[in-house]
Design an enzyme around this catalytic site. Structure first.
Site, PDB file in Angstrom:
ATOM      1  CE  LYS A  75       4.163   7.536   5.843  1.00  0.00           C
ATOM      2  NZ  LYS A  75       3.927   8.454   4.656  1.00  0.00           N
ATOM      3  CB  THR A 127      -1.950  13.708   4.573  1.00  0.00           C
ATOM      4  OG1 THR A 127      -2.375  12.570   3.857  1.00  0.00           O
ATOM      5  CG2 THR A 127      -0.633  13.644   5.087  1.00  0.00           C
ATOM      6  CE  LYS A 181       4.694   7.323  -2.127  1.00  0.00           C
ATOM      7  NZ  LYS A 181       3.605   7.637  -0.875  1.00  0.00           N
ATOM      8  CE  LYS A 209      -4.112   1.928   0.420  1.00  0.00           C
ATOM      9  NZ  LYS A 209      -3.563   2.952  -0.748  1.00  0.00           N
ATOM     10  CG  ASP A 266       3.121  11.021  -2.987  1.00  0.00           C
ATOM     11  OD1 ASP A 266       2.849  10.536  -1.436  1.00  0.00           O
ATOM     12  OD2 ASP A 266       3.796  11.685  -3.139  1.00  0.00           O
TER      13      ASP A 266
END
Length: 448
Positions: free
Chosen positions: A116, A212, A128, A92, A168
């Site tokens: 994280k 976030t 990622k 993820k 992102d």
């Protein structure tokens, strides 16, 4: 060989195998050295090669993305996906579209994502991806064509039980929509759980946009409350003006703090009366223009070219929410001299190792990225849960879950820091708390 020599040996092997990947080296070095007390207490991790395995991605893919711009010219970009560790759940991690993207950056982000994601307490592994494609100044049609060609290759490696990308930098709701549409076409099935950050009308979650930024402020608030300090009335500088920065500012203002500056890659604005968030949202989310437009609407505000000098503004709290290594050693010294009491990392690895060291040595409360900005991936995982049960929770329900997750991350970081002899060091506490869960899962699953 003592524990420190062992860790140094593993780190030197990382340098040798991954030459030239400076960002990845930096991320690994910061984590490895903080784990020395863990290996002294748990030699079984050494015997089973946990460290050697966790610093090596399980898989990594690099691929070509040809696409045609609005002028009929063929363009070629490079795509990446690194699947780092799936000991506790499917890979993820977000997709980043930015011209600076390379394998080193994707690997550093993927490595950070392991710990994280572990810290959230949710069953998700670390990965990622992204591309050196720059969405800035591209038309919607160009972005659509690029996303479709990107997904035509990426879809082979992802799935709702295998690898679940999200957004992102450079990848927001528009891009996720185009990516999901192409995946659906290629697979001839509706697998809502394959991507997160989707639109609310096709499987997305409330609070995902805010997650976030909100999560960052929730963590910083817990950190301050742990020392008997209130956010109320505190002067705050926030770098960036994207998704993370905007919603950090929103939550800060809701809790009574005064945000006086924010930035983009060209420069920053300073408004001593407090940033008008409605104006920033209009400029960035609707008009998609540069932050310098702010001074057209607020004559008392000032715009300064160049974004680094934002850290010369005296403040109580600094929240770097733009990009990696935006606060260097000198910036940190300036913030300390001007009386900063807390720093919370909204971006991924926005402080250099020297800057982090300076903050910690001078008693600045420091919230590291892998703990403080975990709210985004936490709500992504909650989106996966909602997709699985074919149900949507209310904004208030998701926000409360997010707040509890961030409190738990803070509590676990504090607990591990104290247990291993580094009280008030949330960097070491977060690294150890995230690592232990993954390491134990790897031990149970054998050497694979």
């Amino acid at each position: 060989m003592n524990t420190k020599e062992y860790v140094e040996k593993v780190y030197n092997e990382v340098l040798k195998r991954n030459s030239g990947e400076d960002e990845f080296h930096q991320a690994v070095k910061e984590v490895l050295h903080s784990l020395i007390p863990v290996f002294e207490k748990h030699p079984e991790y050494v015997e089973n090669g946990i460290l050697e395995r966790i610093v090596e991605p399980e898989r990594q893919f690099i691929f070509r993305i040809p696409w045609v711009d609005d002028n009929g010219q063929v363009r070629v970009n490079r795509g990446f996906r690194v699947q780092f560790n799936n000991a506790i759940g499917p890979y993820k991690g977000g997709l980043r579209f930015h011209p600076t993207v390379n394998l080193s950056i994707i690997k550093f982000l993927g490595f950070e994502q392991i710990l994280k994601n572990s810290l959230t307490g949710l069953p998700i592994g670390g990965g990622k991806g992204g591309s050196d494609f720059d969405p800035k100044d591209k038309s919607d049609r160009e972005i659509m064509r690029f996303c479709q060609n990107f997904m035509t290759e990426l879809y082979k490696y992802i799935g709702q039980d295998m690898d679940v990308p999200a957004g992102d930098i450079g990848v927001g709701g528009r891009e996720i929509g185009y990516l999901f549409g192409q995946y659906k076409k290629l697979k001839s099935s509706y697998e809502a759980g394959v991507l997160t950050g989707k639109g609310l009308n096709y499987g997305g979650s409330l609070v995902r946009t805010e997650a976030t930024g909100y999560g960052l402020v929730y963590f910083v608030d817990e950190m301050l409350k742990g020392k008997g300090i209130s956010l109320q009335g505190k002067k705050v500088v926030v770098s960036g003006s994207g998704n993370v920065a905007i919603y950090a500012i929103e939550k800060l203002q809701e809790l009574g703090a005064k945000v006086v500056a924010c930035s983009d890659s060209n420069g920053y604005i300073y408004d001593e009366n407090g940033i008008n968030l409605d104006t920033v949202k209009r400029i960035k989310e609707v008009e998609r223009k540069r932050i310098k437009e702010y001074v057209k609407y607020h004559k008392e505000a000032k715009y300064y070219e160049g974004c680094r000098s934002i850290w010369t503004i005296p403040c109580d709290i600094a929240l770097p929410c733009a990009t990696q290594n935006e606060i260097n050693d000198e910036d940190a010294k300036g913030l300390i001299k001007n009386g900063v009491i807390a720093v919370g990392e909204g971006a991924n690895m926005p402080s250099t190792l020297g800057a982090v060291d300076a903050f910690l040595k001078n008693g600045v409360l420091f919230a590291p990225a892998k703990a403080a900005n975990a709210g985004g991936v936490a709500v992504s995982a909650l989106e996966m849960s909602q997709n699985s049960i074919r149900y949507s929770w209310s904004f208030e329900e998701v926000d409360e879950k997010l707040k509890n997750i961030m409190k738990n991350i803070y509590d676990n970081s504090v607990k591990c820091a104290k247990e291993y002899g580094y009280e008030d060091n949330y960097v070491i506490g977060a690294n150890i708390a995230g690592f232990l869960k993954v390491a134990d899962a790897m031990m149970m699953q054998g050497i694979v």
